[in-house]
Design an enzyme around this catalytic site. Structure first.
Site: not given
Length: 390
Positions: A111, A182
């Site tokens: 990300y 994540d």
């Protein structure tokens, strides 16, 4: 408040039922079936507070509790989650578990916000970063020598690479390295990293958990009381708290998450198959495709393949942007996981890694009719490569 002592995750309830039933008020005549929003900055109290008292709005809010309880149960954690003001606040809190001067192993494709935070920490705290290609398990494990934290995404954002999570978490545990995953792309409906040996799980609840592109919120989940206490302390001291209304909206969005993911995942699989045959598409990454490099791993450790596709448009960045401009139903925008379908050329962000192709478009498939989604993609792509795809 302190974690609820009777926190549990009923093993006989399926996850798609749990998203509806978890975090409900006690059953009593004339009581609401949904928790109310509590808007307050402080609480009554005249003497020294006892353990578990709320005291002040930065420490606790009753509206957080049912959402934290639900997310903890969904991730099969021994403790409730912690909710944060944003996904980035959750990421920052999880990264705070690494000491100053720590060695962090993180995927080279992650990300964008996480990678940007890492760059900031390098300059401020002396963090040492080792970038990993998660598709190469042995090479990633070799980076763990002397490391303090292994940060994982699987599938990765935006390249959709799939990591061997059980092997990597086992290797990290053997090396004494803390593992954070994540899990935003997969959600606990498709993947539960704590069950595969992770220490901490992070979510941008802005995405699939909230599910309607109308709230910004994050969450962190762990079964370790010591880690949870450290995370909660970081949240409180840094003021990274969720607003009560945002927490309430996210819990409401959670109720339909199973339906949304079922629909969007089925559409994503169909669109991936069709896009792979379109002459204007160079390549498609989607773990659900049998020929995808991550298919076998995803099939082994996930309960579905998700709703994100990464497609490379023939003709480079200019062609990709022309296709995006021609879309009528899909919305060209960042973010993902909402009910509407979104499309974005990721390298339009200067901070995106250079190894992400200039012509890569990330597609977040929503819940619209799949034929309408395909027809919109096809008309935009056909203009680039005359000769409609079947």
């Amino acid at each position: 408040m302190q974690p609820n002592a009777d926190h549990s995750h009923p093993g006989d309830i399926a996850p798609d039922t749990l998203v509806v039933s978890a975090g409900r008020p006690p059953r009593a005549t004339d009581q609401p079936v949904n928790h109310p929003i509590v808007l307050t900055s402080t609480y009554f109290g005249a003497v020294a507070p006892e353990e578990g008292e709320r005291v002040y709005g930065r420490y606790s809010n009753p509206t957080w509790d049912p959402l934290e309880e639900s997310l903890g149960q969904l991730e099969r954690a021994a403790l409730p989650a912690l909710v944060y003001a944003s996904g980035m606040a959750a990421v920052a809190s999880a990264m705070s578990l690494a000491p100053a001067g720590a060695v962090l192993v993180i995927p080279r494709h992650s990300y964008n916000g996480s990678l940007s935070l890492v760059q900031d920490l390098i300059g401020r705290t002396g963090l040492e970063v080792r970038l990993a290609d998660l598709q190469d398990t042995e090479a990633t494990l070799s980076l763990l020598d002397g490391a303090d934290m292994l940060w994982l995404e699987s599938p990765t954002n935006p390249m959709l690479e799939v990591a061997d999570l059980p092997a990597l978490t086992a290797g990290a545990r053997a090396a004494g390295v803390l593992t954070v995953v994540d899990n935003t792309f997969s959600t606990p409906l498709l993947q539960r990293p704590l069950e595969m040996g992770a220490d901490v799980v992070v979510h941008s609840a802005t995405k699939y958990i909230g599910g309607h592109s109308d709230v910004v919120l994050g969450a962190v989940v762990t079964s370790d009381p010591r880690l949870r206490a450290s995370l909660q302390r970081h949240r409180t001291l840094h003021g990274a708290i969720a607003g009560p209304f945002e927490a309430w909206l996210t819990l409401r969005g959670l109720r339909t998450m199973a339906l949304r993911i079922d629909r969007s995942s089925a559409s994503a699989a169909e669109l991936a198959r069709r896009l792979a045959d379109h002459p204007a598409i160079e390549s498609v990454r989607y773990p659900g495709l049998p020929g995808d490099p991550g298919h076998a791993r995803a099939a082994a450790q996930m309960d579905g393949f998700g709703s994100i596709l990464a497609v490379c448009v023939a003709g480079g960045a200019e062609a990709a942007e022309r296709a995006l401009t021609a879309l009528r139903l899909w919305t060209p925008a960042t973010s993902l996981g909402g009910v509407e379908s979104l499309a974005e050329r990721r390298r339009r962000h200067a901070s995106e890694p250079e190894s992400v192709p200039e012509n890569l478009v990330r597609l977040s498939v929503g819940v619209e009719n799949v034929e309408d989604l395909w027809n919109d993609l096809r008309q935009a792509l056909d203009a680039l490569a005359p000769g409609p795809a079947a």
